[in-house]
Design an enzyme around this catalytic site. Structure first.
Site, PDB file in Angstrom:
ATOM      1  N   ASN A 115      12.501  11.654  -3.202  1.00  0.00           N
ATOM      2  CA  ASN A 115      12.430  11.016  -1.878  1.00  0.00           C
ATOM      3  C   ASN A 115      13.578  10.048  -1.655  1.00  0.00           C
ATOM      4  O   ASN A 115      13.967   9.787  -0.520  1.00  0.00           O
ATOM      5  CB  ASN A 115      11.091  10.273  -1.761  1.00  0.00           C
ATOM      6  CG  ASN A 115      11.019   9.358  -0.555  1.00  0.00           C
ATOM      7  OD1 ASN A 115      11.026   9.831   0.579  1.00  0.00           O
ATOM      8  ND2 ASN A 115      10.987   8.038  -0.787  1.00  0.00           N
ATOM      9  N   ASP A 212       6.895  12.935  -6.708  1.00  0.00           N
ATOM     10  CA  ASP A 212       6.710  11.511  -6.481  1.00  0.00           C
ATOM     11  C   ASP A 212       6.861  11.170  -4.990  1.00  0.00           C
ATOM     12  O   ASP A 212       7.696  11.740  -4.299  1.00  0.00           O
ATOM     13  CB  ASP A 212       7.785  10.751  -7.288  1.00  0.00           C
ATOM     14  CG  ASP A 212       7.689   9.252  -7.146  1.00  0.00           C
ATOM     15  OD1 ASP A 212       6.683   8.682  -7.619  1.00  0.00           O
ATOM     16  OD2 ASP A 212       8.618   8.639  -6.562  1.00  0.00           O
ATOM     17  N   GLU A 248       2.224  13.568  -4.939  1.00  0.00           N
ATOM     18  CA  GLU A 248       1.622  12.238  -4.978  1.00  0.00           C
ATOM     19  C   GLU A 248       1.482  11.709  -3.557  1.00  0.00           C
ATOM     20  O   GLU A 248       2.460  11.278  -2.944  1.00  0.00           O
ATOM     21  CB  GLU A 248       2.468  11.265  -5.808  1.00  0.00           C
ATOM     22  CG  GLU A 248       1.750   9.942  -6.031  1.00  0.00           C
ATOM     23  CD  GLU A 248       2.577   8.708  -5.717  1.00  0.00           C
ATOM     24  OE1 GLU A 248       2.079   7.598  -5.938  1.00  0.00           O
ATOM     25  OE2 GLU A 248       3.714   8.826  -5.216  1.00  0.00           O
TER      26      GLU A 248
HETATM   27  C1  AAO Z   1      10.844  -1.783  -7.646  1.00  0.00           C
HETATM   28  C2  AAO Z   1      10.407  -3.193  -7.331  1.00  0.00           C
HETATM   29  C3  AAO Z   1      10.527  -3.446  -5.838  1.00  0.00           C
HETATM   30  C4  AAO Z   1      11.949  -3.163  -5.379  1.00  0.00           C
HETATM   31  C5  AAO Z   1      12.310  -1.738  -5.736  1.00  0.00           C
HETATM   32  C6  AAO Z   1      13.721  -1.355  -5.384  1.00  0.00           C
HETATM   33  O1  AAO Z   1       9.083  -3.399  -7.769  1.00  0.00           O
HETATM   34  O2  AAO Z   1      10.215  -4.807  -5.598  1.00  0.00           O
HETATM   35  O3  AAO Z   1      12.037  -3.332  -3.992  1.00  0.00           O
HETATM   36  O4  AAO Z   1      12.138  -1.557  -7.147  1.00  0.00           O
HETATM   37  O5  AAO Z   1      14.645  -2.152  -6.056  1.00  0.00           O
HETATM   38  C7  AAO Z   1       7.688   2.266  -8.907  1.00  0.00           C
HETATM   39  C8  AAO Z   1       7.114   0.863  -8.856  1.00  0.00           C
HETATM   40  C9  AAO Z   1       7.798   0.012  -7.796  1.00  0.00           C
HETATM   41  C10 AAO Z   1       9.300   0.023  -8.027  1.00  0.00           C
HETATM   42  C11 AAO Z   1       9.735   1.469  -7.883  1.00  0.00           C
HETATM   43  C12 AAO Z   1      11.238   1.655  -8.051  1.00  0.00           C
HETATM   44  O6  AAO Z   1       5.744   0.947  -8.587  1.00  0.00           O
HETATM   45  O7  AAO Z   1       7.321  -1.329  -7.949  1.00  0.00           O
HETATM   46  O8  AAO Z   1       9.928  -0.813  -7.067  1.00  0.00           O
HETATM   47  O9  AAO Z   1       9.107   2.239  -8.934  1.00  0.00           O
HETATM   48  O10 AAO Z   1      11.656   1.156  -9.264  1.00  0.00           O
HETATM   49  C13 AAO Z   1       3.242   3.423  -2.415  1.00  0.00           C
HETATM   50  C14 AAO Z   1       3.735   4.858  -2.360  1.00  0.00           C
HETATM   51  C15 AAO Z   1       3.585   5.601  -3.662  1.00  0.00           C
HETATM   52  C16 AAO Z   1       4.100   4.780  -4.847  1.00  0.00           C
HETATM   53  C17 AAO Z   1       3.361   3.456  -4.841  1.00  0.00           C
HETATM   54  C18 AAO Z   1       3.777   2.561  -5.995  1.00  0.00           C
HETATM   55  O11 AAO Z   1       3.072   5.556  -1.318  1.00  0.00           O
HETATM   56  O12 AAO Z   1       4.335   6.802  -3.554  1.00  0.00           O
HETATM   57  O13 AAO Z   1       3.645   2.768  -3.611  1.00  0.00           O
HETATM   58  N1  AAO Z   1       3.981   5.506  -6.116  1.00  0.00           N
HETATM   59  C19 AAO Z   1       5.133   6.248  -6.685  1.00  0.00           C
HETATM   60  C20 AAO Z   1       5.236   6.070  -8.187  1.00  0.00           C
HETATM   61  C21 AAO Z   1       5.649   4.657  -8.508  1.00  0.00           C
HETATM   62  C22 AAO Z   1       7.061   4.413  -7.979  1.00  0.00           C
HETATM   63  C23 AAO Z   1       7.335   5.088  -6.705  1.00  0.00           C
HETATM   64  C24 AAO Z   1       6.434   5.927  -6.089  1.00  0.00           C
HETATM   65  C25 AAO Z   1       8.713   5.008  -6.184  1.00  0.00           C
HETATM   66  O14 AAO Z   1       4.043   6.440  -8.789  1.00  0.00           O
HETATM   67  O15 AAO Z   1       5.593   4.375  -9.884  1.00  0.00           O
HETATM   68  O16 AAO Z   1       7.264   2.991  -7.772  1.00  0.00           O
HETATM   69  O17 AAO Z   1       9.439   6.068  -6.773  1.00  0.00           O
HETATM   70  C26 AAO Z   1      -0.905   1.487   0.177  1.00  0.00           C
HETATM   71  C27 AAO Z   1      -0.377   2.840   0.593  1.00  0.00           C
HETATM   72  C28 AAO Z   1       0.267   3.565  -0.561  1.00  0.00           C
HETATM   73  C29 AAO Z   1       1.302   2.671  -1.213  1.00  0.00           C
HETATM   74  C30 AAO Z   1       0.615   1.372  -1.658  1.00  0.00           C
HETATM   75  C31 AAO Z   1       1.539   0.433  -2.375  1.00  0.00           C
HETATM   76  O18 AAO Z   1      -1.988   1.673  -0.733  1.00  0.00           O
HETATM   77  O19 AAO Z   1      -1.445   3.619   1.065  1.00  0.00           O
HETATM   78  O20 AAO Z   1       0.904   4.731  -0.074  1.00  0.00           O
HETATM   79  O21 AAO Z   1       1.821   3.364  -2.358  1.00  0.00           O
HETATM   80  O22 AAO Z   1       0.081   0.748  -0.499  1.00  0.00           O
HETATM   81  O23 AAO Z   1       2.452  -0.102  -1.512  1.00  0.00           O
HETATM   82  C32 AAO Z   1      -5.728  -0.073  -1.300  1.00  0.00           C
HETATM   83  C33 AAO Z   1      -5.554   0.957  -0.191  1.00  0.00           C
HETATM   84  C34 AAO Z   1      -4.306   1.795  -0.473  1.00  0.00           C
HETATM   85  C35 AAO Z   1      -3.147   0.875  -0.510  1.00  0.00           C
HETATM   86  C36 AAO Z   1      -3.405  -0.088  -1.658  1.00  0.00           C
HETATM   87  C37 AAO Z   1      -2.286  -1.065  -1.903  1.00  0.00           C
HETATM   88  O24 AAO Z   1      -6.022   0.579  -2.545  1.00  0.00           O
HETATM   89  O25 AAO Z   1      -6.703   1.761  -0.154  1.00  0.00           O
HETATM   90  O26 AAO Z   1      -4.126   2.774   0.551  1.00  0.00           O
HETATM   91  O27 AAO Z   1      -4.575  -0.837  -1.406  1.00  0.00           O
HETATM   92  O28 AAO Z   1      -2.125  -1.915  -0.810  1.00  0.00           O
END
Ligand code: AAO
Length: 511
Positions: A115, A212, A248
């Protein structure tokens, strides 16, 4: 007519909905952050002999090295190029792993980060796992190559350029997820570069991909990429086989983007599963195990044949992604084993077992300030997964998949594969039991009192070894023995203070 049926059966087998695991390998395990060399060994010494179908591996593509904080696990979600060169190993080691795992019948599924590239704020230079130059400021990734033409920013309408509001599907797809440079997937050039990367992995012999951040890509763009993919390598897969795809998408029900939008491309992660199961086992919100009688689609989950299910994943076990306090993890090992046991016994979904590393979890104001901590390492280099004399792992690798209760339930699922959900019993509270045809039976006691009950197991008469409290070895059982009489009934007794308050027996655990 027969010919047509045969054709459609073949078409189904070859489609992207088939995981291509060998018969007798119905679950996969996520060996989070493991080195390729350790995964190769694990396939041979443990996964194949214990009936694991495959491994989800961490992203194999070159990533930015993040030094602040020092080498977090999440740096691997910031690609710099599609060179197979990460802390887990180089291309030769990746190939060796895929070959050796396939040769013992264990499939490899790569975590594909397509992505986006790295975060917009990362400094330009060659601080990447293969030393490739990149410049996030000018959006230059010459090792692919991508230039500023290949990113989405023109399309994103938010002030920050980041996703600000998940209720707007345009933002979610066209803006940056946590500032990660968002690729313009409508461009044929970008699609082709991604397809070239995935085809490289397919040609090496992977069986499929976790895609992802699929929620952040338009389903049609994902499809256009998938349409460019090669068939799987015929050294291990039948001619015409397509990569298994699981996307995902976090769909907890509260946002306009639905997991179902992605069914045309393949499977989708069902995040409600682990959140609900955790709530039930923790007995929160008035939930009880007896309500699990109609577990599955009736709980608002997607159709079973599209769902990839798991009790926890690498994000929500540390409070991110769809993290919520209800998620069960190795930190709550007793309930966790029951949760994984329930998942593996129940027919719903395609199951993935989590295998983690320890980190110094530390909460400040309800937030784990160490959730970023990367895998066990020496000066950044990932440590080997050592194996202790009792078969558990050393060097801070948790290896949940090697816990006896979990390993044996992976085998249970293989034995009961294809059998119906039968002989449900509950006490109206948190004592429940169910069978899988005449092949397996499981009983749980999550009440605060003991269970003594006679139940119809559906199994043939005989003495069975409980695979939770012990193992069957030759004709001996190191755990509890269960006597099924000729009418299929058996007595069960489970103390509420038992180390593991559940019992599971199956056709292969018969003595
Ligand atoms: C890092 C730093 C950031 C920086 C960035 C760039 O932490 O501060 O800005 O680098 O320099 C992983 C880490 C991230 C990391 C990233 C890149 O988790 O912290 O950022 O690598 O190094 C969303 C996405 C989902 C994603 C998830 C983490 O939709 O795709 O966030 N997962 C995948 C991987 C994950 C990875 C990435 C994607 C990126 O598995 O390891 O990130 O490649 C709501 C939304 C979700 C959203 C969440 C979190 O969820 O619905 O779609 O997920 O928010 O933002 C309840 C709700 C639920 C809600 C949740 C959280 O449970 O029911 O819907 O609360 O609010």
């Amino acid at each position: 007519m027969k010919f047509f049926l045969l054709l459609s059966a073949i078409a189904f087998c070859w489609a992207q909905y088939t995981p291509h695991t060998n018969p007798g390998g119905t679950s996969i395990v996520h060996l989070f952050e493991w080195r390729w060399a350790d995964i190769a060994l694990e396939c041979e010494r443990y996964l194949a002999p214990n009936g694991f179908g495959g491994v989800q591996v961490s992203p194999p593509s070159e990533n930015a090295i993040i030094n602040n904080p020092p080498r977090p696990w999440w740096e691997r979600y910031q690609p710099i190029s599609y060179k197979l060169c990460t802390r887990s190993g180089n291309e030769d080691e990746f190939k060796d792993m895929v070959t050796r795992c396939n040769n013992v019948g264990v499939r490899i599924y790569a975590d594909a980060v397509i992505n986006h590239m790295c975060g917009s704020g990362v400094s330009a230079g060659t601080n990447s796992t293969c030393g490739s130059y990149f410049n996030p400021g000018s959006k230059d990734f010459p090792a692919v190559p991508y230039s500023h033409w290949d990113f989405n920013d023109g399309k994103c309408k938010t002030g920050s350029g980041d996703i600000e509001n998940y209720t707007d599907p345009y933002q979610v797809r066209d803006c940056r997820l946590v500032s990660l440079l968002d690729l313009a997937l409508e461009k044929d050039y970008v699609r082709s570069k991604i397809a070239e990367y995935l085809n490289h992995l397919i040609d090496i012999g992977v069986a499929g991909f976790r895609i992802d951040a699929s929620k952040h890509m338009w389903p049609g763009d994902v499809k256009a990429i998938l349409d460019k993919l090669h068939n799987l390598n015929t050294s291990w897969f039948p001619e015409g086989s397509k990569a298994f795809i699981y996307q995902e998408v976090i769909d907890m029900g509260g946002e306009p983007i639905k997991g179902s939008e992605y069914f045309g491309n393949g499977h989708v992660t069902e995040f409600k599963y682990g959140a609900k199961l955790g709530t039930v086992l923790r007995k929160w919100n008035g939930e009880k195990m007896s309500y699990l009688k109609n577990w599955g689609e009736d709980w608002g989950f997607m159709p079973s044949d599209k769902a990839v299910v798991f009790v926890d994943n690498h994000d929500n076990q540390r409070g991110s992604g769809a993290g919520g306090a209800s998620i069960l993890t190795f930190w709550d090992s007793r309930l966790y084993k029951m949760g994984v046991g329930f998942m593996l016994a129940h027919p719903y979904g395609f199951t993935r077992v989590m295998s983690s590393f320890h980190w110094p979890r530390y909460f400040e104001n309800g937030k784990d300030v160490n959730a970023w901590v990367g895998p066990p390492n020496n000066d950044g280099e990932i440590k080997e997964v050592t194996i202790n004399p009792d078969t558990t792992c050393g060097n801070d690798w948790v290896c949940e998949h090697r816990w006896r209760q979990i390993k044996n339930m992976v085998a249970f699922r293989n034995v009961v594969d294809g059998q119906p959900f039968t002989n449900w019993w509950d006490n109206g509270s948190n004592q429940v039991a169910f069978g899988r045809g005449d092949k397996g039976f499981i009983v749980f006691n999550n009440d605060d009192w003991s269970l003594f009950v006679t139940l119809q197991t559906g199994l043939p008469a005989g003495t069975y070894c409980d695979v939770i409290s012990g193992d069957k070895s030759d004709s001996n059982c190191t755990g509890i023995k269960i006597y099924v009489s000729s009418d299929g009934k058996a007595n069960f007794s489970i103390s509420n203070s038992a180390e593991d308050p559940f019992i599971a027996i199956h056709a292969d655990s018969k003595l």
